[in-house]
Design a protein around this motif. Sequence first.
Motif, PDB file in Angstrom:
ATOM      1  N   GLY A 184     -34.312   8.782  -7.300  1.00 64.33           N
ATOM      2  CA  GLY A 184     -33.514   9.285  -8.160  1.00 64.33           C
ATOM      3  C   GLY A 184     -32.828  10.372  -7.540  1.00 64.33           C
ATOM      4  N   ALA A 185     -30.859  10.646  -7.865  1.00 66.33           N
ATOM      5  CA  ALA A 185     -30.720  11.992  -7.165  1.00 66.33           C
ATOM      6  C   ALA A 185     -29.640  12.269  -7.758  1.00 66.33           C
ATOM      7  N   ARG A 186     -28.821  13.562  -7.400  1.00 61.69           N
ATOM      8  CA  ARG A 186     -28.102  13.794  -7.946  1.00 61.69           C
ATOM      9  C   ARG A 186     -26.704  14.627  -7.446  1.00 61.69           C
ATOM     10  N   HIS A 187     -25.798  14.866  -7.415  1.00 62.96           N
ATOM     11  CA  HIS A 187     -24.777  15.432  -7.302  1.00 62.96           C
ATOM     12  C   HIS A 187     -24.136  16.512  -7.718  1.00 62.96           C
ATOM     13  N   THR A 188     -24.792  18.010  -7.484  1.00 66.76           N
ATOM     14  CA  THR A 188     -23.608  18.840  -8.788  1.00 66.76           C
ATOM     15  C   THR A 188     -22.990  19.730  -7.643  1.00 66.76           C
ATOM     16  N   THR A 189     -21.955  19.912  -8.263  1.00 67.27           N
ATOM     17  CA  THR A 189     -20.287  20.978  -7.639  1.00 67.27           C
ATOM     18  C   THR A 189     -20.378  21.800  -9.042  1.00 67.27           C
ATOM     19  N   GLU A 190     -20.251  23.212  -8.268  1.00 69.12           N
ATOM     20  CA  GLU A 190     -20.390  24.420  -9.715  1.00 69.12           C
ATOM     21  C   GLU A 190     -19.032  25.512  -9.410  1.00 69.12           C
ATOM     22  N   THR A 191     -18.351  25.487  -9.872  1.00 69.74           N
ATOM     23  CA  THR A 191     -17.431  26.456  -9.749  1.00 69.74           C
ATOM     24  C   THR A 191     -17.549  28.097 -10.977  1.00 69.74           C
ATOM     25  N   LYS A 192     -17.266  28.612 -10.483  1.00 74.55           N
ATOM     26  CA  LYS A 192     -17.536  30.013 -11.625  1.00 74.55           C
ATOM     27  C   LYS A 192     -16.930  31.359 -10.807  1.00 74.55           C
ATOM     28  N   GLU A 193     -15.746  31.662 -11.724  1.00 79.58           N
ATOM     29  CA  GLU A 193     -15.132  33.100 -11.990  1.00 79.58           C
ATOM     30  C   GLU A 193     -15.246  33.834 -12.706  1.00 79.58           C
ATOM     31  N   ALA A 194     -15.441  35.078 -12.349  1.00 78.45           N
ATOM     32  CA  ALA A 194     -15.846  36.290 -12.565  1.00 78.45           C
ATOM     33  C   ALA A 194     -15.819  38.265 -12.391  1.00 78.45           C
ATOM     34  N   SER A 195     -15.423  38.971 -13.948  1.00 81.07           N
ATOM     35  CA  SER A 195     -14.990  39.420 -13.303  1.00 81.07           C
ATOM     36  C   SER A 195     -16.408  40.965 -14.142  1.00 81.07           C
ATOM     37  N   ARG A 196     -16.030  42.190 -13.659  1.00 78.83           N
ATOM     38  CA  ARG A 196     -17.421  42.689 -14.368  1.00 78.83           C
ATOM     39  C   ARG A 196     -16.480  44.214 -14.223  1.00 78.83           C
ATOM     40  N   THR A 197     -16.159  45.125 -15.062  1.00 83.73           N
ATOM     41  CA  THR A 197     -15.465  46.226 -14.844  1.00 83.73           C
ATOM     42  C   THR A 197     -16.622  47.491 -16.399  1.00 83.73           C
ATOM     43  N   GLN A 198     -17.208  48.690 -15.457  1.00 85.04           N
ATOM     44  CA  GLN A 198     -17.607  49.759 -15.683  1.00 85.04           C
ATOM     45  C   GLN A 198     -17.160  50.853 -15.899  1.00 85.04           C
ATOM     46  N   TYR A 199     -16.495  51.475 -16.898  1.00 76.21           N
ATOM     47  CA  TYR A 199     -15.903  52.211 -17.223  1.00 76.21           C
ATOM     48  C   TYR A 199     -16.936  53.922 -18.513  1.00 76.21           C
ATOM     49  N   ARG A 243     -17.159  31.665  -7.705  1.00 73.48           N
ATOM     50  CA  ARG A 243     -18.078  31.262  -6.116  1.00 73.48           C
ATOM     51  C   ARG A 243     -17.926  29.424  -6.274  1.00 73.48           C
ATOM     52  N   ASP A 244     -18.225  28.817  -5.192  1.00 71.94           N
ATOM     53  CA  ASP A 244     -18.176  27.638  -5.249  1.00 71.94           C
ATOM     54  C   ASP A 244     -19.573  26.492  -4.771  1.00 71.94           C
ATOM     55  N   GLU A 245     -20.579  26.130  -5.243  1.00 70.06           N
ATOM     56  CA  GLU A 245     -21.395  26.015  -5.273  1.00 70.06           C
ATOM     57  C   GLU A 245     -21.473  24.252  -5.297  1.00 70.06           C
ATOM     58  N   SER A 246     -22.600  23.651  -4.453  1.00 68.39           N
ATOM     59  CA  SER A 246     -22.455  21.630  -4.108  1.00 68.39           C
ATOM     60  C   SER A 246     -24.171  22.128  -4.248  1.00 68.39           C
ATOM     61  N   GLY A 247     -24.532  21.023  -5.101  1.00 71.12           N
ATOM     62  CA  GLY A 247     -26.478  20.813  -4.304  1.00 71.12           C
ATOM     63  C   GLY A 247     -26.473  19.228  -4.633  1.00 71.12           C
ATOM     64  N   PHE A 248     -27.875  18.624  -3.575  1.00 71.95           N
ATOM     65  CA  PHE A 248     -27.664  17.436  -3.776  1.00 71.95           C
ATOM     66  C   PHE A 248     -29.343  17.493  -3.945  1.00 71.95           C
ATOM     67  N   THR A 249     -30.123  16.821  -5.220  1.00 72.68           N
ATOM     68  CA  THR A 249     -30.847  17.039  -5.473  1.00 72.68           C
ATOM     69  C   THR A 249     -31.775  15.323  -5.515  1.00 72.68           C
ATOM     70  N   PRO A 250     -32.636  15.374  -4.366  1.00 69.82           N
ATOM     71  CA  PRO A 250     -33.423  13.738  -4.521  1.00 69.82           C
ATOM     72  C   PRO A 250     -33.976  13.637  -5.289  1.00 69.82           C
ATOM     73  N   SER A 251     -35.495  12.857  -6.074  1.00 69.90           N
ATOM     74  CA  SER A 251     -36.399  12.523  -5.807  1.00 69.90           C
ATOM     75  C   SER A 251     -37.179  10.966  -5.654  1.00 69.90           C
ATOM     76  N   ILE A 252     -38.298  10.877  -5.307  1.00 63.36           N
ATOM     77  CA  ILE A 252     -39.399  10.215  -5.461  1.00 63.36           C
ATOM     78  C   ILE A 252     -40.270   9.749  -6.323  1.00 63.36           C
ATOM     79  N   THR A 253     -40.608   8.736  -7.032  1.00 66.00           N
ATOM     80  CA  THR A 253     -41.354   8.597  -7.535  1.00 66.00           C
ATOM     81  C   THR A 253     -42.805   7.337  -7.428  1.00 66.00           C
ATOM     82  N   PHE A 254     -43.849   7.396  -6.876  1.00 72.32           N
ATOM     83  CA  PHE A 254     -44.964   6.175  -6.869  1.00 72.32           C
ATOM     84  C   PHE A 254     -45.101   5.672  -8.061  1.00 72.32           C
ATOM     85  N   GLN A 255     -45.485   4.680  -8.906  1.00 76.15           N
ATOM     86  CA  GLN A 255     -45.963   4.513  -9.999  1.00 76.15           C
ATOM     87  C   GLN A 255     -46.943   3.407  -9.917  1.00 76.15           C
TER      88      GLN A 255
END
Length: 797
Positions: free
Chosen positions: A453-468, A504-516
């Motif tokens: 199995g494998a999954r390739h994911t891309t994710e983007t986030k835009e954020a702001s924070r104000t303390q007043y 943020r703009d990040e990506s990840g590749f997550t493989p897996s292998i199983t023997f049954q």
Amino acid sequence: MKAYQYNLLALAIATQLAIPASAQDTPAPSDSPALEEVMVTAQKRPQSLRDVPISVNALSSKKIEEAGITSVERVADYIPSFNMTQTGIGTNIAIRGISSGVNPGFEQSAAQFVDGIHFGRSQLSRAPFLDLERVEILRGPQSILFGKNSTAGAISITTAKPGTEHEAKLSYLYEPEHGEQDLRLILSGPISDTVGGRLAILDSQIDGFMENTTLGRDESGDDNRVIRATLVWQPSDLWDITLKLEDGSFDSEGRNIEVLRPVEIPSPTTGVATPYANALQFFTQGAYLLDTTHDWKRQSNGDFSYNDTENVTLTVERELGEHTLTAVTGYNAYTYDELCDCDFTGASGFNILSNEDYRQVSQEIRITSPEDGTFSYIGGLFFQSSSMDFNDAVRVPTDSFIATAFTPILGAGAANLLRGASSNRSFEQDTDLAAIFAQLTWNFTDTSRAIFGARHTTETKEASRTQYHVSNTGTILPQGSATDPYNIIWSQFKIDPHSVKGDRDESGFTPSITFQQDFWGSDMFYLSYTTGFKSGGFDVRANAAPNELDGVYPAIEGTWEFEEEKVQNFEAGTKLVLADGAAELNIAAFRSEFEDMQTSQFDGSLSFNVTNAGEAVVQGVEIDGRWAIIDNLMLRGGMAYIDFEYTDFPNSQCYFGQPDNVLPTGDGVCDATGQRREFTPELQGNVGVDYTINFSNGLKLVNTLDLIYSDEYLTTPSLDPRFSQDAYTKVNARIALSGNDDTWELAVIGKNLGDESIVSYANGLPVASTVTRGTGSGYYAFYERPRSVAVQGTIRF
């Protein structure tokens, strides 16, 4: 009963569970009762639980109803190594000791899915259960087939769908001691030859068990309402279309919190300690004593949590020859308003008012091949967009003892400015995610297979924070300078006004292998290697920004951006059918290695700062099984042994008075390397017996007994050894009489019959050490519900 007696009881129970393992030496008679097959969708296709090479537990609709499991929180009683806890400002869900911590900016380590839709925020885990088909708890990273990567596991909830026959059920539960009432109505059946419908309605209330002596009421008073409509349309044999609409609310007045166990540390300069209770009494001219033991009483000026949810799910399945094309479209949203009386006393100190508006739209498209060929596969695309708008305010009442306490430090004029003032925060975030995934099974012999199995994911986030800051006249103040009066005042609580933005703009590749490997015709063994990651993000709740970004006071170092969390998991397991099909036993051994684990650290004042903890290793063994001893007697149970160790965590928070963080030189940062995490008991387990008596007149009596055991564990995120939960065994039981082919049922349900005092979460008191000049504090603790006995009636027509 003493702890060692509980341990002996748990050991005896575990020994009984192991009895089926020797059944192969003495075959059971041919008329031995057979176990009902448990079907799950842990791999996105209907499969027997025995065939799934994952450590997974499933609770059926029957068990959920009979055990009175009304939320994710109570599932933990029946799934070892799974826990859920509510905190002062959030919710934690943990699998194998891994959770996300209390911050709305976190993605979930233990992700929740309902009918295939990702419920992306922990607040939704508080929603009540209604008319479920099953709940599956998948342990270990789930990074291929589910819509959002998770590093600890997944909670997969499947709601009930319309059947081919008309069905109606009305149930009512009443528990007098805590004023609980629960009314549920279900109507289901065909509407036409091609359309079926199902309507489920919930209305429940409870007064609570914790007496608030300040307000003269019991808490927490909960009020839940849910209505769900499900339509299934099958225009032909090739199509299966399901539309689910749901609207709900879950509201609470008050909390199950007590303030207790005072802690005193003499001043390094005067040698004298000022107990927090004495400080409260001095500043408020009233008696506010911290208890050494709990008595189901608290003092508070009032808390509440008002939550509204809505979700729409459209699932379309189309047969394409021997393949199935599935499209799942989801809309999920919630809003909440919460007030935390976060000094946790009846004195007028401070409170936090917060609200959040979350919206999410997702789309998944996948293709599934037939399962019986040499090669079979599942593949697809996933998209999700979400937005979050969070606001909160730390508010100081005009009669606050905190303002009085700070008069000697700030002067009377500045202290008066604090009365009626607040420090506010606003946070906004937009997130977009896209993924492509595939899982291929190669049956290279009739009994052996490899799963890639494998999954390739891309994710983007835009954020702001104000303390007043907001003045005591209601004026919003500019950020200002270090000499401005309000900045000086709030800096005493480690609050620094700022305004930050990030993406943020990040990506990840997550493989897996199983023997049954299948063997002996009915048994299975598997080995697996899986990877996972949880995306990084932005800290919602920090009261200060990193100094390189913004802020007024260099000495107040805050947090903003945090990095992704990564895990590698190694697992070996076996699933055995024993006693000629009358018993089954599942065993899994695992080791998970984490990097950059995301944690939320209390700063000792009013803020929780997000940090990446470094490295941790979690390893252990999980066992569960069932044994149909005779046709009307079932024994079932499970246990989990968890070994958790931070292998590199130099920047953990310190507990009050920790030896390497003594004022005035302490900086609030302590090394937790080699330590065990909170809420990770070394041993958890449960055992249950179901015994049915059938009478000749058609009546049936079903008796159920469940014992739930937990070893001792730390209760505070600061890993304070002075406040741990002792080992306990909780007893739940149910007796139900039914007749006329189960058209009616009358049941008595008892929970925590031994009246165990169980702390689900604790932490140090905010501002207590500040008010006492670092010499006195205490704890606030959430308690589980004590003993309750309810009567439930059900009519099916």
